[in-house]
Write a protein that holds these residues in place. Structure first.
Motif, short mmCIF file in Angstrom:
data_model
loop_
_atom_site.label_atom_id
_atom_site.label_comp_id
_atom_site.label_asym_id
_atom_site.label_seq_id
_atom_site.Cartn_x
_atom_site.Cartn_y
_atom_site.Cartn_z
N SER A 115 0.83 -1.22 0.00
CA SER A 115 0.00 0.00 0.00
C SER A 115 0.86 1.26 0.00
CB SER A 115 -0.92 0.02 1.22
OG SER A 115 -1.85 -1.01 1.15
N ALA A 116 1.88 1.28 0.84
CA ALA A 116 2.76 2.45 0.90
C ALA A 116 3.51 2.62 -0.42
CB ALA A 116 3.74 2.31 2.06
N THR A 136 2.44 1.69 -3.43
CA THR A 136 1.46 2.18 -4.41
C THR A 136 1.21 3.67 -4.24
OG1 THR A 136 0.43 0.01 -4.53
CG2 THR A 136 -0.89 1.86 -5.28
N ALA A 137 1.17 4.14 -3.00
CA ALA A 137 0.92 5.56 -2.73
C ALA A 137 2.13 6.44 -3.01
CB ALA A 137 0.49 5.73 -1.28
N SER A 138 3.33 5.86 -2.99
CA SER A 138 4.55 6.67 -3.05
C SER A 138 5.32 6.58 -4.36
CB SER A 138 5.50 6.26 -1.91
OG SER A 138 4.87 6.34 -0.66
N GLN A 142 3.37 1.72 -10.24
CA GLN A 142 2.79 1.04 -9.08
C GLN A 142 2.63 -0.46 -9.27
OE1 GLN A 142 1.63 3.84 -10.44
NE2 GLN A 142 1.66 5.38 -8.83
N ILE A 182 5.43 6.70 2.10
CA ILE A 182 4.51 7.41 2.98
C ILE A 182 4.07 6.46 4.09
CG2 ILE A 182 2.24 8.51 3.13
CD1 ILE A 182 2.69 9.26 0.10
N CYS A 233 10.91 3.80 -2.15
CA CYS A 233 10.17 3.13 -3.23
C CYS A 233 10.98 2.01 -3.87
CB CYS A 233 9.77 4.15 -4.30
SG CYS A 233 8.46 5.26 -3.75
#
Length: 141
Positions: free
Chosen positions: A11-12, A14-16, A22, A46, A53
């Protein structure tokens, strides 16, 4: 947090990660393992201090590889990726070890990678090695 649950790591990531990258772990070809930084970015994740990443992309790709690879083949892949990799790639291999169950299936490999990382004097590899050999691994995700 050295070993976040794999779902939190995903999740982090994908968000970052850089836009369009992603899905990189699920699309990863291990000939492009080195390209994770350029492809996904090196921004901090994040909500997961200490993770970037490129680290997450490589760890997620290795977790996916582990799910579909016999342990002896996985050990060979990890050995190759570590010994041929730069410091970023080596750090990712070390960070992935608790997610892959290698310490239980090939403890000699895990110990040799950790020992090498400790000898380097590189503070990032030493930090990754510090948690690489933990037997309890990450929290369930």
């Amino acid at each position: 947090m050295p070993h976040p649950p794999i779902a939190d790591l995903r999740s982090a990531f994908t968000a970052s990660a850089k836009p369009g990258s992603q899905d990189w772990p699920s699309l990863a070809d291990f000939t492009v393992f080195a390209a994770a930084g350029r492809t996904c970015g090196r921004a901090p994740l994040i909500g997961l201090p200490g993770w970037t990443c490129d680290d997450a992309a490589r760890v997620l790709a290795l977790a996916e590889l582990a799910a579909r690879t016999p342990h002896h083949d996985l050990s060979a892949h990890l050995r190759t990726l570590y010994w041929r990799g730069d410091a970023h790639e080596r750090r990712a291999v070390l960070r992935a070890l608790p997610y892959l169950g290698i310490t239980g299936h090939d403890p000699a490999l895990a110990m040799s990678l950790v020992a090498d990382a400790l000898r380097t004097g590189d503070p990032h590899l030493i930090a990754a090695a510090r948690f690489a050999g933990t037997q309890d691994g990450p929290e369930p995700g």
